[in-house]
Write a protein that holds these residues in place. Sequence first.
Motif, mmCIF file in Angstrom:
data_model
loop_
_atom_site.group_PDB
_atom_site.id
_atom_site.type_symbol
_atom_site.label_atom_id
_atom_site.label_comp_id
_atom_site.label_asym_id
_atom_site.label_seq_id
_atom_site.Cartn_x
_atom_site.Cartn_y
_atom_site.Cartn_z
ATOM 1 N N GLY A 15 39.778 35.399 -13.917
ATOM 2 C CA GLY A 15 38.619 36.275 -13.918
ATOM 3 C C GLY A 15 37.724 36.079 -12.710
ATOM 4 N N SER A 16 36.609 36.798 -12.719
ATOM 5 C CA SER A 16 35.675 36.775 -11.593
ATOM 6 C C SER A 16 34.243 36.580 -12.073
ATOM 7 C CB SER A 16 35.756 38.101 -10.819
ATOM 8 O OG SER A 16 37.036 38.305 -10.275
ATOM 9 N N LEU A 17 33.456 36.009 -11.203
ATOM 10 C CA LEU A 17 32.017 35.886 -11.409
ATOM 11 C C LEU A 17 31.340 36.015 -10.051
ATOM 12 C CD1 LEU A 17 31.492 32.832 -13.829
ATOM 13 C CD2 LEU A 17 30.952 35.220 -14.326
ATOM 14 N N ARG A 18 30.094 36.481 -10.069
ATOM 15 C CA ARG A 18 29.306 36.487 -8.848
ATOM 16 C C ARG A 18 28.035 35.705 -9.080
ATOM 17 N NH1 ARG A 18 26.511 41.168 -5.099
ATOM 18 N NH2 ARG A 18 25.001 41.237 -6.815
ATOM 19 N N LEU A 19 27.867 34.668 -8.315
ATOM 20 C CA LEU A 19 26.650 33.872 -8.379
ATOM 21 C C LEU A 19 25.641 34.411 -7.373
ATOM 22 C CD1 LEU A 19 28.136 30.254 -8.534
ATOM 23 C CD2 LEU A 19 27.778 31.907 -10.393
ATOM 24 N N SER A 20 24.383 34.286 -7.729
ATOM 25 C CA SER A 20 23.299 34.680 -6.828
ATOM 26 C C SER A 20 22.383 33.494 -6.605
ATOM 27 C CB SER A 20 22.487 35.833 -7.425
ATOM 28 O OG SER A 20 23.284 36.971 -7.625
ATOM 29 N N CYS A 21 21.737 33.487 -5.464
ATOM 30 C CA CYS A 21 20.780 32.435 -5.149
ATOM 31 C C CYS A 21 19.583 33.081 -4.465
ATOM 32 C CB CYS A 21 21.405 31.390 -4.240
ATOM 33 S SG CYS A 21 20.269 30.076 -3.740
ATOM 34 N N ALA A 22 18.480 33.142 -5.175
ATOM 35 C CA ALA A 22 17.273 33.770 -4.647
ATOM 36 C C ALA A 22 16.327 32.715 -4.096
ATOM 37 C CB ALA A 22 16.586 34.572 -5.744
ATOM 38 N N ALA A 23 15.874 32.923 -2.887
ATOM 39 C CA ALA A 23 14.924 32.012 -2.250
ATOM 40 C C ALA A 23 13.528 32.598 -2.340
ATOM 41 C CB ALA A 23 15.301 31.782 -0.797
ATOM 42 N N SER A 24 12.571 31.749 -2.637
ATOM 43 C CA SER A 24 11.188 32.205 -2.706
ATOM 44 C C SER A 24 10.269 31.160 -2.084
ATOM 45 C CB SER A 24 10.782 32.479 -4.151
ATOM 46 O OG SER A 24 10.881 31.299 -4.924
ATOM 47 N N ALA A 25 9.210 31.655 -1.488
ATOM 48 C CA ALA A 25 8.193 30.803 -0.867
ATOM 49 C C ALA A 25 7.068 31.705 -0.415
ATOM 50 C CB ALA A 25 8.770 30.034 0.325
ATOM 51 N N ARG A 26 5.954 31.099 -0.068
ATOM 52 C CA ARG A 26 4.851 31.917 0.457
ATOM 53 C C ARG A 26 5.335 32.670 1.695
ATOM 54 N NH1 ARG A 26 -0.904 29.197 1.171
ATOM 55 N NH2 ARG A 26 -0.599 29.121 -1.063
ATOM 56 N N SER A 27 6.109 31.997 2.523
ATOM 57 C CA SER A 27 6.742 32.621 3.669
ATOM 58 C C SER A 27 8.132 32.006 3.788
ATOM 59 C CB SER A 27 5.941 32.366 4.944
ATOM 60 O OG SER A 27 6.609 32.918 6.061
ATOM 61 N N VAL A 28 9.150 32.777 3.457
ATOM 62 C CA VAL A 28 10.513 32.247 3.487
ATOM 63 C C VAL A 28 10.968 32.102 4.933
ATOM 64 C CG1 VAL A 28 12.901 32.627 2.813
ATOM 65 C CG2 VAL A 28 11.048 33.269 1.256
ATOM 66 N N PRO A 29 11.349 30.912 5.339
ATOM 67 C CA PRO A 29 11.788 30.705 6.718
ATOM 68 C C PRO A 29 13.224 31.167 6.918
ATOM 69 C CG PRO A 29 12.002 28.688 5.492
ATOM 70 C CD PRO A 29 11.394 29.689 4.549
ATOM 71 N N SER A 30 13.660 31.146 8.163
ATOM 72 C CA SER A 30 15.067 31.396 8.426
ATOM 73 C C SER A 30 15.866 30.205 7.905
ATOM 74 C CB SER A 30 15.302 31.529 9.934
ATOM 75 O OG SER A 30 14.525 32.584 10.462
ATOM 76 N N TYR A 31 17.026 30.474 7.358
ATOM 77 C CA TYR A 31 17.816 29.370 6.821
ATOM 78 C C TYR A 31 19.283 29.746 6.724
ATOM 79 C CZ TYR A 31 17.665 31.918 2.363
ATOM 80 O OH TYR A 31 17.790 32.881 1.386
ATOM 81 N N ALA A 32 20.109 28.737 6.842
ATOM 82 C CA ALA A 32 21.519 28.867 6.490
ATOM 83 C C ALA A 32 21.656 28.469 5.031
ATOM 84 C CB ALA A 32 22.367 27.954 7.377
ATOM 85 N N GLY A 78 21.341 35.005 -1.555
ATOM 86 C CA GLY A 78 22.721 34.763 -1.183
ATOM 87 C C GLY A 78 23.618 34.936 -2.389
ATOM 88 N N TYR A 79 24.892 35.111 -2.119
ATOM 89 C CA TYR A 79 25.846 35.377 -3.188
ATOM 90 C C TYR A 79 27.113 34.551 -2.988
ATOM 91 C CZ TYR A 79 22.801 39.428 -3.477
ATOM 92 O OH TYR A 79 21.709 40.242 -3.571
ATOM 93 N N LEU A 80 27.780 34.291 -4.096
ATOM 94 C CA LEU A 80 29.108 33.693 -4.045
ATOM 95 C C LEU A 80 29.978 34.479 -5.014
ATOM 96 C CD1 LEU A 80 30.790 31.360 -2.804
ATOM 97 C CD2 LEU A 80 30.365 30.115 -4.945
#
Length: 123
Positions: A15-32, A78-80
């Motif tokens: 089967g399949s799944l999609r994970l999500s990852c939400a980033a939050s902050a007062r000001s979200v910086p650039s990131y890998a 981001g997603y996986l």
Amino acid sequence: VQLQASGGGLVQVGGSLRLSCAASARSVPSYAMGWFRKAPGKEREFVATISWSGRSTYYADSVKGRFTISRDKAKNTGYLQMNSLKPEDTAVYFCAAEVGEIEDPRGYEYDYWGKGTLVTVSS
């Protein structure tokens, strides 16, 4: 920066799944962003990572060809995408962020970590 992973659950082999990852902050910086996982009784292991721009992706050999990492910078998310899941993919999956305009995130320790989401693959 706070990271919230979601999308885990119980799925059958193949089967399949999609994970999500939400980033939050007062000001979200650039990131890998990276995904890691920890199975019961095992060490945490690297799964996949994506550069700040989204142009470069890297995968563990165990998931190459089955998992796809992506990101939507406008949504700070981001997603996986996990396909052809196997019982050995069962683990708690964590997302992590390394701050900076990083194009090759391999080898970084990562500055921020989410709490994880459980993926269980039943046979």
